[in-house]
Design an enzyme around this catalytic site. Structure first.
Site, mmCIF file in Angstrom:
data_model
loop_
_atom_site.group_PDB
_atom_site.id
_atom_site.type_symbol
_atom_site.label_atom_id
_atom_site.label_comp_id
_atom_site.label_asym_id
_atom_site.label_seq_id
_atom_site.Cartn_x
_atom_site.Cartn_y
_atom_site.Cartn_z
ATOM 1 N N LYS A 47 0.843 -1.196 0.000
ATOM 2 C CA LYS A 47 0.000 0.000 0.000
ATOM 3 C C LYS A 47 0.874 1.239 0.000
ATOM 4 O O LYS A 47 1.847 1.324 0.749
ATOM 5 C CB LYS A 47 -0.888 -0.029 1.239
ATOM 6 N N SER B 42 -4.388 4.244 -17.005
ATOM 7 C CA SER B 42 -3.385 3.770 -16.067
ATOM 8 C C SER B 42 -3.115 4.794 -14.976
ATOM 9 O O SER B 42 -3.681 5.876 -14.950
ATOM 10 C CB SER B 42 -2.070 3.416 -16.754
ATOM 11 N N TYR C 213 -4.130 0.035 -13.676
ATOM 12 C CA TYR C 213 -2.839 -0.651 -13.614
ATOM 13 C C TYR C 213 -1.734 0.398 -13.552
ATOM 14 O O TYR C 213 -1.948 1.577 -13.838
ATOM 15 C CB TYR C 213 -2.650 -1.589 -14.808
#
Length: 123
Positions: free
Chosen positions: A9, A25, A58
């Site tokens: 994270k 993205s 992504y």
């Protein structure tokens, strides 16, 4: 049994760019990728602390040392420059791997530079 757990994270990074016309993205400074173990093209979930939006995309690499967190394409509609995000990646672990699994949590400074890795500090 396999279980899905938090792998890593990036906590409270700040959006530096948003580009609707890009194909999609999230650009992340390579220093943050190194600190977290996240990889280019990896699937991520993003949680916008500033407005409550939750979305997925992504990773693409952003220049090392730039502090860049850019949202591109449709993701750019989910946050404004300056918004705070939590960026998470999850992975699948076997029961044996669970015994020693510890997610990596990277805390950043006001310029999105890694200041502390919580998992590393705990060990």
């Amino acid at each position: 049994m396999l279980r899905t757990l938090l792998q890593a994270k990036l906590h409270r990074v700040r959006v530096t760019q948003a580009d609707l016309d890009y194909e999609g993205s999230c650009g992340i400074d390579e220093d943050l990728l190194d600190a977290s173990g996240l990889r280019e093209h990896q699937y991520i979930d993003l949680y916008n602390v500033s407005n409550g939006e939750r979305f997925s995309t992504y990773i693409i690499k952003a220049p090392r040392g730039s502090g860049e967190i850019s949202l591109n394409g449709a993701a750019a509609r989910r946050a404004l420059v300056g918004d705070l995000l939590i960026i998470c990646a999850y992975s699948i672990y076997s029961e044996d791997e669970l015994e020693h699994h510890q997610p990596i949590v990277v805390l950043v400074d006001e310029h999105n530079r890694p200041r502390r890795n919580v998992a590393a500090d705990a060990g």
